[in-house]
Design an enzyme around this catalytic site. Structure first.
Site, PDB file in Angstrom:
ATOM      1  N   ARG A 145     -51.796 -14.703  -3.006  1.00  0.00           N
ATOM      2  CA  ARG A 145     -52.244 -14.336  -1.651  1.00  0.00           C
ATOM      3  C   ARG A 145     -51.603 -15.249  -0.601  1.00  0.00           C
ATOM      4  NH1 ARG A 145     -58.248 -16.931  -1.115  1.00  0.00           N
ATOM      5  NH2 ARG A 145     -58.072 -18.331  -2.880  1.00  0.00           N
ATOM      6  N   GLU A 196     -64.372  -1.520   6.849  1.00  0.00           N
ATOM      7  CA  GLU A 196     -63.046  -1.220   6.305  1.00  0.00           C
ATOM      8  C   GLU A 196     -62.574   0.191   6.652  1.00  0.00           C
ATOM      9  OE1 GLU A 196     -65.592  -2.437   4.544  1.00  0.00           O
ATOM     10  OE2 GLU A 196     -64.969  -4.482   4.056  1.00  0.00           O
ATOM     11  N   PHE A 221     -62.168  -3.207  -1.698  1.00  0.00           N
ATOM     12  CA  PHE A 221     -62.605  -2.720  -0.379  1.00  0.00           C
ATOM     13  C   PHE A 221     -61.482  -2.056   0.420  1.00  0.00           C
ATOM     14  CE2 PHE A 221     -65.389  -6.696  -0.995  1.00  0.00           C
ATOM     15  CZ  PHE A 221     -66.223  -6.006  -1.867  1.00  0.00           C
ATOM     16  N   ARG A 271     -56.126 -13.880  -6.341  1.00  0.00           N
ATOM     17  CA  ARG A 271     -56.782 -15.072  -5.822  1.00  0.00           C
ATOM     18  C   ARG A 271     -56.343 -16.377  -6.492  1.00  0.00           C
ATOM     19  NH1 ARG A 271     -62.163 -17.187  -7.902  1.00  0.00           N
ATOM     20  NH2 ARG A 271     -62.634 -18.904  -6.508  1.00  0.00           N
TER      21      ARG A 271
END
Lengths: 315, 281
Positions: free
Chosen positions: A13, A61, A86, A170
């Site tokens: 990320r 979103e 999401f 992540r």
């Protein structure tokens, strides 16, 4: 076996954050939107450099997808960022109508994908997102493997005119690809040449596949490792050529079986070069809480799991 | 355009709707007829637009987003009557290979369509994105979006409402077709309704309530919305009180014509009530 050096663990990320900043500097049309996850998506540097081009959407979103479509229609190049679940499952219909259907130039920055999201557990761990995005006509699906490649994939996504799903994660993982190698949409990267079996991988399983190939070499099994960072479009030529050479292949991915890279490659090989395949993936399961490395091990997605799958296939 | 000319144009648009939907054998005449006067005013008097120089990005022009995509018949008619594409295309609605898809699409390049719609509740978000882009680019033009009142049951509408207020989109003007009807019955009976004015106000929008079948009230409402937007830097919602199926006595005021095509006899009976003013397609 070709040697790759981990230049220091980094999260993919952050590679996105670095790529976004570079893309923003190169093209003033680039704008970034997030649904209350600026820090998690590593958009801070972009937001600091271009405050007018950073658009906070709040925890909404669906609206973010629509607003991004409006910005894209008006000529901007919007990146929308949130956790993978999401920006896919939650907004599938919005992505379908507002982005894919009109080939609207929106880039979906999908972080914390897969089980390595870790401790938050299954509500946040999507293992289905690649399937959803592959199913959409017009959608390009990219799953880069490390920090450097994610930065380059972000820059390539900004340059491409059309919808792109860019999946990253992540945890900090080895960073080993060439930082200056431009990312090519539609290209699979042969990382190691082998003759007995091919390991196709994307995202976090690429480094694990290299480790597996190294272990297998010690046992006399020569494994070709291919980084299929462009899941859609697929580099069919490279995939078929490798399968023809080795005759057997494993597909390793941090995603479930349904609709993932494994099924994508199965489709190509079934038509072009029927090949005995094995699969390393989440099968048909939800995730659970745990550290990223614990989960990779428990779901058999680490080097040990990949090597075991190869041995089962070649035996 | 004079009010009399707008009325004549609207009569022709309603004829187009009846004839298009009858020929297609399916489609949504009810809401198309409740919004005919609003969209006629918008396209022939209110918006700064030019079919000759129109592009999908909307640069240098006002833009319109149809959030309630099933109102495609009225949308196609006002676009054709404005000169975006030949009138003859109207006869192809919903046919295989037609530019006039059942719900608006940009894939086939039909001029005048900025974004696809059909899955409800998404247009306010898209319009807000367009309006934000105009603000970022220093383009003083406005963005208009039309929603149905039943459509306001969709949660995303209110996400978009909040976003538009937060980002101070005074250049965004919404319209609600407040006809009180949706597929399964009256909006009040299905799952919605209430005080729409207070709802929009609670989300920070300027609100104006107007008779959606009175051209002088419609034009006045748009003038007020423009002024309020500029003055407050907040988006504005015009709640147009309308009748579903307005213009044909046996179609008016009921949900039963939301998504049903007239028979050949019903078509003739409806056309007998609508003056042909500009020539049928």
């Amino acid at each position: 076996m070709k040697k790759y050096t981990d230049t220091g663990k980094k999260d993919t990320r952050s590679g996105f954050g670095a790529g976004l900043l570079q893309a923003g500097k190169a093209d003033s049309r680039v704008v970034a939107l997030t649904a209350d996850l600026k820090g998690s998506l590593k958009m801070d540097a972009f937001a600091d450099e271009f405050p007018n081009r950073f658009i906070q959407c709040g925890i909404a979103e669906s609206n973010m997808v629509g607003a991004a479509a409006g910005l894209a229609i008006a000529g901007k190049i919007p990146f929308i960022g949130s956790f993978a679940e999401f920006v896919t499952g939650r907004v599938y219909d919005q992505l379908r109508q507002e982005v894919a259907y009109g080939k609207t130039n929106v880039k979906i920055a999908s972080s914390h994908a897969g089980i390595t999201l870790g401790e938050d557990g299954a509500t946040h761990q999507t293992m289905e997102d690649i399937a959803l995005m592959r199913a959409l006509p017009e959608m390009v699906v990219l799953v880069p493997c490390d920090y450097n490649q994610t930065a380059q994939a972000t820059i390539a996504a900004a340059k491409y005119n059309g919808p792109v799903y860019l999946r990253f994660g992540r945890p900090s993982v080895p960073n080993f690809t060439d930082p200056d190698q431009p990312f090519e949409i539609g290209k699979a990267y042969v990382l190691n040449e082998g003759k007995d079996v091919t390991i196709f991988a994307c995202g976090h399983t690429v480094w694990e596949s290299l480790l597996a190939a190294e272990a297998l070499e010690a046992e006399g099994i020569s494994a070709e490792v291919i980084n299929v960072a462009s899941v859609k479009p697929l580099d069919e030529e490279t995939i078929v050529a490798s399968a023809k050479k080795t005759g057997k292949a494993i597909v390793a991915e941090e995603h479930n079986m349904a609709g993932g890279l494994g099924e994508a490659i199965s489709g190509v090989l079934a038509a072009e070069c029927p090949t005995r395949l094995g699969f390393v993936n989440g099968a048909d399961r939800f995730g659970q809480s745990g550290t990223p490395s614990e989960l990779m091990k428990a779901y058999g997605l680490d080097a040990v799991g990949i090597a075991a799958a190869v041995k089962k296939l070649v035996r | 355009m004079s009010i009399q000319t707008l009325q004549k144009t609207a009569s022709q648009v309603r004829r187009d709707i009846i004839r298009m939907v009858t020929a297609a054998g399916s489609g949504h005449p009810g809401g198309s007829m409740s919004t005919t006067d609003i969209l006629t005013a918008l396209y022939f008097s209110v918006m700064d637009h030019d079919p000759k120089t129109w592009t999908r990005d909307g640069k240098g022009q006002d833009q319109f987003i149809l959030s309630a995509g099933h109102l495609a018949p009225v949308y196609y008619s006002v676009l054709a009557r404005s000169g975006y594409f030949p009138l003859a295309e109207l006869g192809t609605l919903r046919r295989m290979g037609s530019l006039l898809q059942g719900h608006p699409s940009v894939r086939r390049g039909l001029k005048g369509i900025t974004q696809a719609s059909g899955s409800l509740g998404q247009g306010v978000s898209v319009a807000a994105g367009l309006a934000l882009a105009k603000k970022l680019d220093g383009d003083p033009h406005r963005v208009y979006v039309l929603c149905g009142d039943g459509e306001l049951e969709e949660g995303q509408i209110w996400e978009g409402a909040e976003f538009a207020t937060h980002h101070k989109l005074g250049n965004l003007i919404g319209m609600t077709d407040w006809n009180g009807q949706q597929i399964d019955g009256s909006v009040e009976s299905v799952c919605g309704g209430g005080d729409l004015e207070k709802k929009w106000q609670a989300f920070g929008w300027n609100t104006i309530v107007a008779d959606g079948h009175d051209f002088s009230a419609i034009l006045d409402a748009f003038d007020k919305a423009k002024a309020l937007g500029a003055e407050t830097s907040r988006p504005s919602m015009i709640l147009f009180k309308t009748d579903m199926g307005h213009g044909v006595d046996f179609m008016a005021g009921t949900h039963k014509w939301h998504g049903k095509a007239p028979s050949a006899e019903q078509c003739q009976a409806a056309l007998a009530q609508l003056e042909e003013t500009l020539g049928d397609f």
